[in-house]
Design an enzyme around this catalytic site. Structure first.
Site, short mmCIF file in Angstrom:
data_model
loop_
_atom_site.label_atom_id
_atom_site.label_comp_id
_atom_site.label_asym_id
_atom_site.label_seq_id
_atom_site.Cartn_x
_atom_site.Cartn_y
_atom_site.Cartn_z
N ASP A 11 0.90 -1.12 -0.09
CA ASP A 11 0.04 0.02 0.23
C ASP A 11 0.93 1.16 -0.01
O ASP A 11 1.98 1.27 0.36
CB ASP A 11 -0.95 -0.02 1.42
N ASP A 13 -0.28 5.41 0.91
CA ASP A 13 -0.51 6.11 2.27
C ASP A 13 -0.70 5.46 3.51
O ASP A 13 -1.44 4.34 3.36
CB ASP A 13 -1.66 6.84 1.74
N ASP A 171 -1.58 -0.74 6.13
CA ASP A 171 -1.81 -0.29 7.14
C ASP A 171 -3.14 -0.41 7.53
O ASP A 171 -3.62 0.14 8.85
CB ASP A 171 -1.40 1.00 7.33
#
Length: 229
Positions: A11, A13, A171
Site C-alpha cells: 500500500d 499512504d 496499514d
C-alpha cells in the site's frame, strides 16, 4: 520446476509514505468548500485507503449522492494544487527505502496497490526515486475500491505470480481484507491508520511495528519457515 519469485505488494499512504496531515487537510478543505461540516481528523484517517468517492461517501452517511462528486473533485483539486506549488509533503516512513531495496535485492518482484490516483502515485515514486523498483502499479483509477481484490488479482497477472507466492503489506483493514479475498498473504504494519488489533482481526498473518523486520519476515514466509515479527 523453478518456483516463481514472490510478489510483494505495498500500500502507499500510511504504509510507504506518511501523508496523514495533507490527506486530513485536503479532505477538511473540500468539505468546507462545499458548505459541509468537517468530518474530523480521526474519521478521515479511518477511510484512508479507499477510493476517493468511496471515502467521501463513508464520511457523509445519508448524504444526497449529488454531493459526493463535488467534494471528491475538490479533494483532488486541493492535492493537485499543493503538488504543483511544491508544497506537498509526502515523506517516506523511516526504514521504507531500505526495506524496498532489501526486498528488491533479494529477487522479489515488487508492486504497489493503492487507493491513490496513478498521477499521485507516479509523483510520489518519482519524488523518492523508487519507480524502477516496482514491476506493477495498481491504482484507484482502474479498479474498484479496496477491499475488492481486483488490484491484487491484476498485479499477480502482470507479474506472473500466484496467490500462494504473493503478499500484501498495508496499514488498514481494507488492505488486509483485499489480500485475503485474493488468496494472498497479508502483513499489517502498525505505523499507519488502523490499530494493530483491527488488522489482526481482519486476517493479517502478522503485524510488524518496524520496517527493518519486513524483509526477514518475507524471506522466512516464502522459505516455508516460521517467521517471528
Amino acid at each position: 520446476m523453478t518456483r516463481p519469485n514472490p510478489l510483494v505488494l505495498f500500500d502507499c499512504d500510511g504504509t510507504l509514505i506518511d501523508s496523514q496531515h495533507v490527506i486530513v487537510a485536503c479532505m477538511e478543505n473540500a468539505f468546507a468548500r462545499h458548505g459541509h461540516p468537517s468530518p474530523g481528523a480521526e474519521a478521515v484517517r479511518r477511510i484512508v485507503g479507499l477510493s476517493i468517492e468511496e471515502a467521501v461517501t463513508a464520511l457523509m452517511p445519508g448524504a444526497d449522492p449529488h454531493h459526493i462528486g463535488p467534494v471528491a473533485t475538490a479533494y483532488r483539486d486541493g492535492f493537485r494544487t499543493l503538488r504543483l506549488s511544491g508544497e506537498l509533503q509526502e515523506p517516506l516512513f523511516p526504514g521504507a527505502r531500505a526495506a524496498v531495496e532489501a526486498l528488491d535485492a533479494a529477487g522479489h518482484l515488487l508492486g504497489v496497490a493503492t487507493g491513490k490516483s496513478r498521477r499521485g502515485l507516479d509523483a510520489v515514486l518519482a519524488l523518492h526515486g523508487l519507480r524502477e523498483r516496482f514491476v506493477t502499479l495498481q491504482t484507484a483509477d482502474t479498479h474498484p475500491s479496496k477491499p475488492h481484490p481486483s488490484m491484487i488479482v491484476t498485479a499477480m497477472a502482470e507479474a506472473g505470480a500466484a496467490p500462494e507466492t504473493t503478499v500484501m503489506i498495508g496499514d488498514t483493514t481494507y488492505d488486509i481484507e483485499m489480500a485475503r479475498a485474493a488468496g494472498a498473504h497479508a502483513i499489517g504494519v502498525a505505523w499507519g491508520y488502523h490499530p494493530a488489533d483491527e488488522l489482526r482481526d481482519a486476517g493479517a498473518h502478522v503485524v510488524l511495528d518496524r520496517f527493518d523486520a519486513l524483509a526477514p519476515y518475507v524471506a522466512a514466509l516464502f522459505d516455508g519457515e516460521k517467521a517471528a515479527p
